[in-house]
Design an enzyme around this catalytic site. Structure first.
Site, PDB file in Angstrom:
ATOM      1  N   MET A  39       0.855  -1.185   0.000  1.00 54.10           N
ATOM      2  CA  MET A  39       0.000   0.000   0.000  1.00 54.10           C
ATOM      3  C   MET A  39       0.897   1.243   0.000  1.00 54.10           C
ATOM      4  O   MET A  39       1.832   1.347   0.788  1.00 54.10           O
ATOM      5  CB  MET A  39      -0.914   0.009   1.225  1.00 54.10           C
ATOM      6  CG  MET A  39      -1.891  -1.155   1.289  1.00 54.10           C
ATOM      7  SD  MET A  39      -2.919  -1.311  -0.204  1.00 54.10           S
ATOM      8  CE  MET A  39      -3.907   0.190  -0.099  1.00 54.10           C
ATOM      9  N   GLY A  40       0.590   2.162  -0.881  1.00 51.84           N
ATOM     10  CA  GLY A  40       1.437   3.343  -1.031  1.00 51.84           C
ATOM     11  C   GLY A  40       2.361   3.241  -2.227  1.00 51.84           C
ATOM     12  O   GLY A  40       2.983   4.216  -2.630  1.00 51.84           O
ATOM     13  N   GLY A  41       2.470   2.034  -2.794  1.00 50.18           N
ATOM     14  CA  GLY A  41       3.259   1.850  -4.003  1.00 50.18           C
ATOM     15  C   GLY A  41       4.745   2.098  -3.810  1.00 50.18           C
ATOM     16  O   GLY A  41       5.263   2.129  -2.697  1.00 50.18           O
ATOM     17  N   CYS A  43       6.434   4.846  -4.383  1.00 56.47           N
ATOM     18  CA  CYS A  43       6.743   6.169  -3.813  1.00 56.47           C
ATOM     19  C   CYS A  43       6.936   6.104  -2.308  1.00 56.47           C
ATOM     20  O   CYS A  43       7.966   6.511  -1.779  1.00 56.47           O
ATOM     21  CB  CYS A  43       5.635   7.158  -4.151  1.00 56.47           C
ATOM     22  SG  CYS A  43       5.907   8.795  -3.456  1.00 56.47           S
ATOM     23  N   HIS A 443       9.737  38.852   6.076  1.00 61.47           N
ATOM     24  CA  HIS A 443      11.165  39.014   6.347  1.00 61.47           C
ATOM     25  C   HIS A 443      11.465  38.594   7.789  1.00 61.47           C
ATOM     26  O   HIS A 443      10.696  38.909   8.678  1.00 61.47           O
ATOM     27  CB  HIS A 443      11.569  40.473   6.148  1.00 61.47           C
ATOM     28  CG  HIS A 443      12.982  40.774   6.540  1.00 61.47           C
ATOM     29  ND1 HIS A 443      14.047  40.473   5.726  1.00 61.47           N
ATOM     30  CD2 HIS A 443      13.497  41.322   7.675  1.00 61.47           C
ATOM     31  CE1 HIS A 443      15.161  40.845   6.339  1.00 61.47           C
ATOM     32  NE2 HIS A 443      14.851  41.368   7.520  1.00 61.47           N
TER      33      HIS A 443
END
Length: 464
Positions: A39-41, A43, A443
């Site tokens: 799950m999540g492949g 990547c 800033h």
């Protein structure tokens, strides 16, 4: 064999597939997702996330060596490679389990197994419990891609490493050869070089990070060389001879072939789509050079079948896959959608220094016929960068002289992968140079350089 009907079936649970599934469920669709491994492949498990965890360790290690510069003391600075890898795998595991939780939360049916299209609205899944048939009028292909392996450079887990080997190293390379200087190659080179490997990068194109603006590539190369990397451009590894504990690489450059010994080789020469075994040819779905052919809405030749992410071609980026997943799910649910603009998708490389860009390079803008204005601002002119001890780098912006359109933005330096999103939003909203000039930047921040670069394009820079 019984079958189960769904409003949408997603094949592949990477950053494209699982996002498509979640969005479909949010819109009231009955969704099933099929995943053959993690799950999540790639990547979450073997790509974007674990590499960033390892690069963070290298960054901290680098900063520890600079302790004296910040009025601090650090002695006996060292690293534990196994612990670095363990942390990386833990991070990946945490996110992978998080995806599984999201599937349950959104009531998405998860089927673990190998999927194959067996009809225009049918998917056959081979699971460890036997075959299952799922049916739907809408099928989303999100099977991703894998590293390209050149003949003779196949990974062996010992001398020649794949990306998985490089993420789970059994040893620290002493003399490392990285083939390819795209994002994957240069990130691994940056990690191992920072930890002390004698690193050589071979790139077949005329410069490292070849998709980036030429000025960014030149600056990055100078920085890499200063860190001890050897960069060989317009060069090609013709073959490697493997022996016990060493590899002899035959490197062709300037018409001559030289031989050099390394103990480790990482090949990072592109990717190929995971199109095999899906039944695409039988279905009549066009595939071009391992990628499914789609229109701008991710539709294939077959009505109701879509392809998103890496399997659908460049740019091969997780965030592109995710956004395509959102778009397709909304289309299936009957929502009006807008196609993705490839030129508004940022690319990020997490080497040291970081590199980020969106839109056209200066050369591409000129080649496209634009009359342009170009602005630049160096990190050394920014108070926050100097305070951080990160005064190396610059921000570059490219505008159309006639319309004020922001054509492209290019950065190299600390945290530019976070800063680039400002310009991405600017391009999405079609802001002009006037809009950006009138925007008040806080800033002290690194983002002030983005403002100054815009001003510089129109000869109005304040601090340089």
């Amino acid at each position: 064999m019984s079958s189960t009907a769904y409003d949408m079936i997603v094949i592949g649970a990477g950053p494209g597939g699982y996002v498509a599934a979640i969005r479909g469920a949010q819109l009231g669709l009955n969704v099933a997702i099929i995943e053959r491994e993690h799950m999540g492949g790639i990547c979450l498990n073997w790509g974007c996330i674990p590499t960033k965890a390892m690069l963070r360790s290298a960054e901290v290690f680098h900063l520890m060596h600079r302790a004296k510069e910040f009025g601090l003391s650090a002695t006996g600075v060292d690293y534990d490679l196994d612990a670095v890898v363990k942390r990386s795998r833990k991070v990946a595991g945490q996110l992978s389990s998080g995806v599984s939780h999201l599937m349950k939360k959104n009531k998405i049916t998860v089927v673990m197994g190998q999927a194959r299209l067996s009809g225009t609205d049918e998917v056959l899944v081979k699971t460890n419990k036997g075959d299952e048939v799922l049916t739907s009028a809408h099928i989303v292909l999100a099977t991703g891609a894998r590293a390209r392996e050149l003949p003779g450079l196949e990974g062996d887990g010992d001398l020649v490493w794949t990306y998985k080997d490089a993420l789970t190293p059994k040893r620290m390379p002493s003399k490392l050869l990285v083939i390819g200087s795209g994002a994957i190659g240069i990130e691994f080179a940056s990690f191992y070089n920072t930890l002390g490997a004698d690193t050589t990068v071979v790139e077949v194109m005329d410069r490292v990070l070849p998709v980036e603006d030429e000025e960014v590539s030149a600056f990055a190369k100078k920085s890499f060389v200063a860190q001890g990397m050897k960069i060989r451009e317009k060069a090609m590894v013709k073959q490697v001879d493997r022996a016990k504990g060493k590899v002899t690489a035959h490197i062709e450059q300037d018409g001559k072939v030289s031989k050099e010994e390394f103990d480790t080789v990482i090949s990072a020469v592109g990717i190929v789509g995971n199109v095999e075994g899906l039944g695409l040819e039988e279905m009549g779905i066009s595939v071009d050079r391992t990628h499914v052919v789609t229109d701008k809405y991710c539709r294939t030749d077959i009505a109701g079948v879509y392809a998103i992410g890496d399997i659908a071609g460049a740019p091969w980026l997780a965030h592109k896959a995710s956004h395509e997943g959102l778009m397709v799910a909304e289309m299936i649910a009957g929502k009006a959608v807008h196609p993705i603009k490839p030129g508004s998708i940022a690319g990020c490389t997490y080497c040291h220094p970081q590199v980020a860009s969106v839109g056209m390079t200066e050369a591409q803008a000129r080649d496209a016929g634009h009359t342009i204005k170009v602005g630049r601002f160096p990190f050394m002119g920014n108070g926050k960068a100097i305070a951080l001890g990160e005064a190396e780098g610059f921000v570059k912006t490219v505008f159309d002289e006639k319309t004020g359109e922001l054509l492209g933005a290019h950065m190299v330096g600390a945290e530019v992968t976070e800063m680039i999103q400002g310009y991405v939003i600017g391009r999405q909203l079609e802001t002009t140079e006037e809009d950006l000039m009138h925007t008040v930047f806080p800033h002290p921040t690194l983002s002030e350089m983005m403002h100054e670069s815009v001003l510089d394009a129109y000869d109005r820079a304040i601090h340089f």
